[in-house]
Write a protein that holds these residues in place. Structure first.
Motif, PDB file in Angstrom:
ATOM      1  N   GLY A 194      -0.742   6.923  16.632  1.00 55.69           N
ATOM      2  CA  GLY A 194      -1.705   7.147  15.559  1.00 55.69           C
ATOM      3  C   GLY A 194      -1.517   6.210  14.387  1.00 55.69           C
ATOM      4  N   HIS A 195      -2.231   6.504  13.322  1.00 58.48           N
ATOM      5  CA  HIS A 195      -2.130   5.698  12.110  1.00 58.48           C
ATOM      6  C   HIS A 195      -0.951   6.184  11.275  1.00 58.48           C
ATOM      7  CE1 HIS A 195      -5.800   3.553  12.871  1.00 58.48           C
ATOM      8  NE2 HIS A 195      -6.512   4.659  12.910  1.00 58.48           N
ATOM      9  N   LEU A 196      -0.094   5.241  10.886  1.00 57.98           N
ATOM     10  CA  LEU A 196       1.112   5.548  10.131  1.00 57.98           C
ATOM     11  C   LEU A 196       1.197   4.622   8.931  1.00 57.98           C
ATOM     12  CD1 LEU A 196       3.865   7.125  10.069  1.00 57.98           C
ATOM     13  CD2 LEU A 196       4.825   5.214  11.380  1.00 57.98           C
ATOM     14  N   ALA A 197       1.543   5.188   7.766  1.00 61.55           N
ATOM     15  CA  ALA A 197       1.697   4.407   6.545  1.00 61.55           C
ATOM     16  C   ALA A 197       2.952   4.864   5.832  1.00 61.55           C
ATOM     17  CB  ALA A 197       0.475   4.584   5.647  1.00 61.55           C
ATOM     18  N   LEU A 198       3.290   4.181   4.747  1.00 57.55           N
ATOM     19  CA  LEU A 198       4.448   4.527   3.932  1.00 57.55           C
ATOM     20  C   LEU A 198       4.007   5.149   2.618  1.00 57.55           C
ATOM     21  CD1 LEU A 198       6.543   1.256   4.317  1.00 57.55           C
ATOM     22  CD2 LEU A 198       7.169   3.486   5.251  1.00 57.55           C
ATOM     23  N   GLY A 199       4.762   6.155   2.171  1.00 53.07           N
ATOM     24  CA  GLY A 199       4.516   6.741   0.861  1.00 53.07           C
ATOM     25  C   GLY A 199       5.821   6.859   0.095  1.00 53.07           C
ATOM     26  N   THR A 200       5.800   6.508  -1.171  1.00 52.42           N
ATOM     27  CA  THR A 200       7.010   6.676  -1.982  1.00 52.42           C
ATOM     28  C   THR A 200       7.210   8.135  -2.369  1.00 52.42           C
ATOM     29  OG1 THR A 200       5.821   6.260  -4.046  1.00 52.42           O
ATOM     30  CG2 THR A 200       6.831   4.351  -2.945  1.00 52.42           C
ATOM     31  N   ASP A 201       6.124   8.900  -2.489  1.00 52.44           N
ATOM     32  CA  ASP A 201       6.154  10.311  -2.862  1.00 52.44           C
ATOM     33  C   ASP A 201       6.898  10.555  -4.172  1.00 52.44           C
ATOM     34  OD1 ASP A 201       5.484  12.970  -2.643  1.00 52.44           O
ATOM     35  OD2 ASP A 201       7.166  13.489  -1.334  1.00 52.44           O
ATOM     36  N   VAL A 202       6.783   9.633  -5.115  1.00 51.39           N
ATOM     37  CA  VAL A 202       7.284   9.909  -6.469  1.00 51.39           C
ATOM     38  C   VAL A 202       6.582  11.172  -6.968  1.00 51.39           C
ATOM     39  CG1 VAL A 202       7.155   9.073  -8.858  1.00 51.39           C
ATOM     40  CG2 VAL A 202       7.803   7.497  -7.006  1.00 51.39           C
ATOM     41  N   GLY A 203       7.293  12.163  -7.601  1.00 53.16           N
ATOM     42  CA  GLY A 203       8.632  12.174  -7.981  1.00 53.16           C
ATOM     43  C   GLY A 203       9.659  12.771  -7.043  1.00 53.16           C
ATOM     44  N   GLY A 204       9.291  13.383  -5.895  1.00 55.71           N
ATOM     45  CA  GLY A 204      10.309  13.760  -4.917  1.00 55.71           C
ATOM     46  C   GLY A 204      11.009  12.525  -4.391  1.00 55.71           C
TER      47      GLY A 204
ATOM     48  N   VAL B 210       0.856  -1.191   0.000  1.00 58.06           N
ATOM     49  CA  VAL B 210       0.000   0.000   0.000  1.00 58.06           C
ATOM     50  C   VAL B 210       0.889   1.237   0.000  1.00 58.06           C
ATOM     51  CG1 VAL B 210      -1.779   1.285   1.242  1.00 58.06           C
ATOM     52  CG2 VAL B 210      -1.801  -1.239   1.265  1.00 58.06           C
ATOM     53  N   ASP B 211       0.755   2.074  -1.022  1.00 54.81           N
ATOM     54  CA  ASP B 211       1.498   3.335  -1.114  1.00 54.81           C
ATOM     55  C   ASP B 211       0.543   4.457  -0.733  1.00 54.81           C
ATOM     56  OD1 ASP B 211       2.940   5.616  -1.811  1.00 54.81           O
ATOM     57  OD2 ASP B 211       3.814   4.705  -3.597  1.00 54.81           O
ATOM     58  N   ALA B 212       0.798   5.096   0.410  1.00 50.90           N
ATOM     59  CA  ALA B 212      -0.149   6.073   0.960  1.00 50.90           C
ATOM     60  C   ALA B 212       0.092   7.503   0.493  1.00 50.90           C
ATOM     61  CB  ALA B 212      -0.114   6.012   2.489  1.00 50.90           C
ATOM     62  N   HIS B 213       1.060   7.723  -0.399  1.00 53.64           N
ATOM     63  CA  HIS B 213       1.253   9.076  -0.928  1.00 53.64           C
ATOM     64  C   HIS B 213       2.164   9.027  -2.151  1.00 53.64           C
ATOM     65  CE1 HIS B 213       1.555  13.395  -1.154  1.00 53.64           C
ATOM     66  NE2 HIS B 213       2.871  13.333  -1.109  1.00 53.64           N
ATOM     67  N   ILE B 214       1.597   9.390  -3.307  1.00 51.66           N
ATOM     68  CA  ILE B 214       2.364   9.379  -4.547  1.00 51.66           C
ATOM     69  C   ILE B 214       1.697  10.323  -5.541  1.00 51.66           C
ATOM     70  CG2 ILE B 214       1.119   7.340  -5.421  1.00 51.66           C
ATOM     71  CD1 ILE B 214       3.780   6.458  -6.744  1.00 51.66           C
ATOM     72  N   HIS B 215       2.504  10.949  -6.432  1.00 52.66           N
ATOM     73  CA  HIS B 215       2.019  11.884  -7.448  1.00 52.66           C
ATOM     74  C   HIS B 215       2.197  11.249  -8.826  1.00 52.66           C
ATOM     75  CE1 HIS B 215       2.286  15.552  -4.734  1.00 52.66           C
ATOM     76  NE2 HIS B 215       3.083  14.714  -4.098  1.00 52.66           N
TER      77      HIS B 215
ATOM     78  N   LEU C 217      -2.745   5.788  -2.753  1.00 54.80           N
ATOM     79  CA  LEU C 217      -3.418   7.070  -2.592  1.00 54.80           C
ATOM     80  C   LEU C 217      -2.635   8.067  -3.441  1.00 54.80           C
ATOM     81  CD1 LEU C 217      -5.372   9.090  -1.305  1.00 54.80           C
ATOM     82  CD2 LEU C 217      -3.906   9.121   0.720  1.00 54.80           C
ATOM     83  N   VAL C 218      -3.285   8.599  -4.480  1.00 50.38           N
ATOM     84  CA  VAL C 218      -2.577   9.278  -5.569  1.00 50.38           C
ATOM     85  C   VAL C 218      -3.048  10.715  -5.733  1.00 50.38           C
ATOM     86  CG1 VAL C 218      -1.917   9.122  -8.001  1.00 50.38           C
ATOM     87  CG2 VAL C 218      -2.506   7.033  -6.737  1.00 50.38           C
ATOM     88  N   MET C 219      -2.098  11.631  -5.887  1.00 48.57           N
ATOM     89  CA  MET C 219      -2.415  12.990  -6.304  1.00 48.57           C
ATOM     90  C   MET C 219      -2.320  13.060  -7.823  1.00 48.57           C
ATOM     91  SD  MET C 219      -0.832  15.687  -3.594  1.00 48.57           S
ATOM     92  CE  MET C 219      -1.655  15.908  -1.999  1.00 48.57           C
ATOM     93  N   ALA C 220      -3.388  13.570  -8.451  1.00 51.18           N
ATOM     94  CA  ALA C 220      -3.369  13.820  -9.885  1.00 51.18           C
ATOM     95  C   ALA C 220      -2.930  15.274 -10.097  1.00 51.18           C
ATOM     96  CB  ALA C 220      -4.748  13.537 -10.467  1.00 51.18           C
TER      97      ALA C 220
ATOM     98  N   LEU D  46      -0.686  -4.137   6.169  1.00 51.04           N
ATOM     99  CA  LEU D  46      -1.847  -3.855   7.018  1.00 51.04           C
ATOM    100  C   LEU D  46      -1.808  -2.441   7.585  1.00 51.04           C
ATOM    101  CD1 LEU D  46      -4.451  -4.867   8.351  1.00 51.04           C
ATOM    102  CD2 LEU D  46      -3.052  -5.751  10.235  1.00 51.04           C
ATOM    103  N   GLY D  47      -0.611  -1.944   7.942  1.00 51.06           N
ATOM    104  CA  GLY D  47      -0.516  -0.586   8.456  1.00 51.06           C
ATOM    105  C   GLY D  47      -1.004   0.436   7.452  1.00 51.06           C
ATOM    106  N   GLY D  48      -0.613   0.256   6.183  1.00 51.09           N
ATOM    107  CA  GLY D  48      -1.093   1.143   5.142  1.00 51.09           C
ATOM    108  C   GLY D  48      -2.591   1.039   4.942  1.00 51.09           C
ATOM    109  N   ALA D  49      -3.103  -0.196   4.987  1.00 49.24           N
ATOM    110  CA  ALA D  49      -4.550  -0.398   4.839  1.00 49.24           C
ATOM    111  C   ALA D  49      -5.316   0.263   5.978  1.00 49.24           C
ATOM    112  CB  ALA D  49      -4.854  -1.899   4.786  1.00 49.24           C
TER     113      ALA D  49
END
Length: 432
Positions: free
Chosen positions: A313-323, A74-79, A134-137, A358-361
């Motif tokens: 709290g709730h914590l997840a991982l994000g690749t944050d492509v392209g940063g 689960v990727d919780a932050h990516i562009h 979870l994606v930013m367009a 599961l953490g990301g979910a």
């Protein structure tokens, strides 16, 4: 009649956060396990020795000896509009946005470009074992349409939204509050809750939204508490100073969002590096989640997340492509370990893989659907190859515990270690 299928391998999933304890009861490890799937959902998971004798001879069994089978990442932050600017030489966050990000996002005014890159983006997610994101367009509604259309072809569970920005960006990327509301509402009606899709109300970050636009975001959020909220907070010190000047009435950067009703369950904020104790308490109370993006934090020199401070709290991982410089959550875990060590803490491998699954979910409030091998969950999973490279083979051969093998995978693994990816029980990516 529903066809039952079986997958035999070493199985690993989690029932909760194992923390730093390798013997945690939240770790569910089956050295020789069997995963039963029907209609795209988990039917049962358990020891192969118990379940195999119960199967009819007609049930197909896919066997992966010397492989590790886990829930999909689960990727919780990516562009997705930043796919083509990954690994662009940069300075700090604000300069990087001006130099690379805004020019790249301008291209999404062209629907053909949006559709072409959306397809590439979805392929990259799957190649790296990510089955939910979870994606930013971009600010353009067609960028969201293109992304969901590409994801529909692979039946992914995806959360996305168009950016809302009405100041401090190039004029052709500005989105007046009333137009942003209308476009977002139309996208919500078109995509939210359709199939495996969810919509996220997406102000880029407080500095690029007027108070009027943030009020619009709050109005959208009040329409339906199943909608997501996705933004950035407290990524860099320069950004904090900017926000303080723009919103002098706010106690903190986080408080800006809170005043507009944007802190709640299903609200996910990337970075959260420079929050104080009161902010972290408020995050936890509200049910909002933190997306830990160590790759981009290191790349842009933004700071180091205090992992223990996020424990409640709730914590997840994000690749944050392209940063971030990789679509790989294995690579992101390696960066996360380094961030933790630099901050005087640690990130145990079992906890790392919990955060990637599961953490990301849980952070996305989707754990009733994905993230584990509980019966009834959707059958999104990855097959990891601990022998994908010569170095991994040698290192894992010397590992004396599950945690040690996982640590080798998270430090040395990349897309070559993702042997197969399954979405709703169907293989959507395979090496060889």
């Amino acid at each position: 009649m529903t066809e039952l299928r079986a997958f035999r391998a070493e199985l690993l999933d989690f029932t909760g956060d194992p923390g730093e304890n390798p013997d945690s009861a939240h770790v569910r490890h089956r050295p020789d396990g069997l995963l039963l799937v029907a209609d795209g959902r988990i039917v049962e998971c358990g020891p192969a020795a118990r379940l195999l004798p119960q199967l009819s001879p007609e049930v197909p069994v896919e066997y992966f000896p010397d492989r590790l089978l886990m829930p999909g990442f689960v990727d919780a932050h990516i562009h997705y509009p930043q796919t083509d600017i990954i690994a662009s030489y940069g300075s700090d966050l604000l300069d990087w946005l001006q130099t690379y990000t805004y020019p790249a996002e301008r291209a999404f005014a062209d629907p053909a470009h949006a559709h072409e890159l959306a397809g590439v983006f979805i392929e990259e997610l799957l190649r790296h074992g990510t089955t939910t994101a979870l994606v930013m367009a971009s600010v353009h509604p067609q960028s969201v349409d293109a992304l969901f259309t590409a994801a529909a072809g692979q039946r992914l569970r995806l959360v996305a939204g168009k950016l809302l920005m009405d100041r401090h960006v190039p004029e052709d990327l500005c989105d007046p509050a009333d137009a942003g509301y209308a476009d977002s509402l139309a996208l919500i009606r078109r995509w939210h809750g359709h199939g495996r899709f969810h919509y996220a109300i997406t102000p880029r970050f407080a500095p690029t939204s007027t108070e009027g636009q943030l009020d619009v975001c709050g109005r959208l959020a009040r329409l339906d508490d199943s909608l997501f909220i996705h933004s950035h907070v407290a990524e860099s010190q320069r950004e904090l100073e900017w926000v303080a000047g723009l919103f002098p009435w706010a106690r903190s950067y986080l408080d800006v969002y809170d005043r507009f009703g944007l802190l709640r369950r299903r609200a996910v904020y990337a970075h959260c590096l420079h929050l104080d104790a009161a902010d972290r308490t408020r995050m936890c109370e509200s049910g909002a989640s933190v997306a830990f993006c160590p790759g981009s934090n290191l790349f842009l020199g933004s700071g180091l997340l205090d992992l223990p401070a996020c424990a409640a709290g709730h914590l997840a991982l994000g690749t944050d492509v392209g940063g971030g410089t990789s679509f790989s959550l294995l690579h992101t875990l390696a960066e996360g370990y380094k961030v933790a060590r630099l901050a005087g803490h640690t990130l145990a491998p079992l906890r790392g893989f919990y955060l990637a699954t599961l953490g990301g979910a849980r952070a996305l409030d989707l754990d009733a659907h994905i993230g584990s091998f509980e019966p009834g969950r959707e059958a999104d999973f990855v097959v990891l190859d601990p022998g994908a490279t010569q170095l991994l083979t040698r290192r894992t051969a010397r590992a004396v515990s599950l945690a040690e093998r996982l640590f080798a995978l998270m430090m040395l693994g990349d897309d070559r270690a993702i042997a197969r990816v399954y979405v709703l029980g169907e293989c959507v990516h395979a090496i060889g």
